[in-house]
Scaffold this active site. Structure first.
Site, mmCIF file in Angstrom:
data_model
loop_
_atom_site.group_PDB
_atom_site.id
_atom_site.type_symbol
_atom_site.label_atom_id
_atom_site.label_comp_id
_atom_site.label_asym_id
_atom_site.label_seq_id
_atom_site.Cartn_x
_atom_site.Cartn_y
_atom_site.Cartn_z
ATOM 1 C CB SER A 109 -0.899 -0.004 1.243
ATOM 2 O OG SER A 109 -1.487 1.264 1.460
ATOM 3 C CE1 TYR A 132 -6.712 5.421 -1.887
ATOM 4 C CE2 TYR A 132 -4.438 5.092 -1.159
ATOM 5 C CZ TYR A 132 -5.793 4.819 -1.039
ATOM 6 O OH TYR A 132 -6.223 3.944 -0.084
ATOM 7 C CB THR A 158 -7.330 2.642 -4.280
ATOM 8 O OG1 THR A 158 -6.662 1.416 -3.974
ATOM 9 C CG2 THR A 158 -8.601 2.731 -3.448
ATOM 10 C CE LYS A 254 -8.229 -2.768 -2.663
ATOM 11 N NZ LYS A 254 -8.921 -1.731 -1.844
ATOM 12 C CG HIS A 278 -11.378 1.011 0.834
ATOM 13 N ND1 HIS A 278 -10.750 1.758 -0.133
ATOM 14 C CD2 HIS A 278 -10.519 0.995 1.879
ATOM 15 C CE1 HIS A 278 -9.577 2.191 0.307
ATOM 16 N NE2 HIS A 278 -9.416 1.728 1.532
ATOM 17 N NE ARG A 281 -10.520 0.132 6.652
ATOM 18 C CZ ARG A 281 -10.228 0.121 7.952
ATOM 19 N NH1 ARG A 281 -10.817 -0.742 8.757
ATOM 20 N NH2 ARG A 281 -9.342 0.956 8.458
#
Length: 382
Positions: A109, A132, A158, A254, A278, A281
């Protein structure tokens, strides 16, 4: 209870709860709003039944597959999750080493606590970097170039986080607010080792984000606040095209769940999608990923690899997702609970249990190879 006493992924959750300060456990365990989506991600698998083909030769079970053009030993991958050192001192390297032993894709990540380069140096299994597209496109481009130079096989964007979700457990336990909640004080005090790493060693920094050059006006912000300020609400599919132009390998989007968004992803240059909310979340009341597979597979199976991301706790879940048309499944809490329970040994034990469950389910279903799973083996529960 010890790792050796764990018989399934949820047993590791009980150990994780014991091993972590309450605010940290609830950050790992919690979802948005009323957590309906969080629960539905797993319970939705109950709406599908497996249809066994009896008297089939299942004397050997073949789980081997490919993902992102790379051979893998089974169609399960490690999903990108932030700050693994929150849950165990061994952090991302422990998970990456376990993933290498199981020859599966490991994902790092943007908010990881280990550098891109250090993760790349672990093992020979395929790796994916998740990012991101931030307001600072230069920072985003730097992550892309570092991932490329380090040899990451795939890049994952994402797209479901224009703003952070409403994770009320974090507020209740004072995890993200910076305010100490009295109800959490005893739990912090019962975990002095965690406090030492966090306060004295400062071992929980999001190092890849920290390596970026922040403008002077943001220097006094915490890294997390800075990251949240960098989330760009103006993103469109043109930005995915921009990212695809900078990356010359498999590109994963994603956080999509509809056929329309998956088609947009393919048209923008993506080679794979992760059907994901996610982990429950972000948007409350979004569909469970397993419920999105069939429609996307029917429309786009020849254009995209389809990864089911969310709610996987059992081998039966994986087999159902693959039969519905997924190329692979990814696990987040499914490896984070074992990590918190026992570091690398915990992750290896959890992965081993999950793989054994998949093999057993395949044999009982009468299918000797994951490549042969199809809709004839699954039906919606009536």
């Amino acid at each position: 209870m010890r790792i050796s006493d764990c018989n399934n992924i949820m047993d590791f959750r009980r150990l994780a709860r014991r091993n972590l300060p309450a605010p940290v456990f609830h950050y790992l365990d919690g979802g948005a709003d009323d957590e309906w989506t969080l629960a539905r991600n797993t319970s939705a698998f109950e709406d599908y039944e497996l249809l066994p083909a009896q008297l089939s030769d299942v004397s050997s079970i073949d789980l081997k597959s490919t993902l992102f053009g790379e051979p893998v030993d089974w169609p399960v991958m490690i999903s990108p999750t932030g700050a693994s050192k929150l849950f165990h001192a061994a952090g991302e390297p422990a998970v990456a080493r376990a993933a290498d032993k199981f020859n599966m894709v490991y994902s790092l990540s943007t908010l990881g606590t280990t550098t891109i380069e250090d993760v790349a140096a672990i093992g020979t299994n395929p790796k994916m970097y998740q990012l991101y597209i931030l307001k600072d496109r230069g920072m985003t481009a730097d992550f892309v170039e570092r991932s490329k130079a380090a040899g990451f096989k795939a890049l994952c964007l994402t797209v479901d986080t224009p703003v952070p979700g409403n994770r009320e457990r974090d507020a209740v336990y004072g995890f993200s607010s910076g305010k100490l909640r009295l109800r959490s004080v005893p739990s912090w005090l019962r975990h002095p080792g965690w406090l030492y790493r966090a306060v004295v060693k400062k071992d929980l920094e999001m190092v890849n984000l920290a390596a970026s050059e922040r403008p002077s006006e943001f220097k006094d912000q915490s890294l997390l606040d800075y990251f949240n300020d960098q989330l760009d609400r103006s993103l469109t599919w043109k930005d995915v095209e921009w990212l695809a132009s900078r990356w010359d390998g498999p590109l994963v989007v994603k956080g999509v769940q509809t056929v329309a968004d998956c088609r947009n992803a393919a048209n923008a240059g993506a080679t794979a999608v992760m059907l994901s909310n996610h982990g429950g979340r972000q948007l409350e009341a979004s569909p469970a990923p397993v419920d999105c597979i069939a429609a996307v597979a029917d429309a786009l199976h020849d254009k995209l690899e389809i990864i089911c991301d969310g709610g996987i706790r059992r081998g039966t879940h994986v087999v159902k997702a693959l039969a519905l048309g997924a190329s692979a499944c990814s696990i987040g809490r499914g490896y984070l609970y074992p990590l918190a329970a026992g570091g690398q040994a915990g992750v290896e034990s959890g992965l081993g249990l999950l793989r054994t469950e998949i093999e057993r389910t395949m044999a009982l279903t009468g299918c000797s190879s994951v490549r042969n799973l199809n809709t004839s083996f699954v039906q919606e529960r009536r």
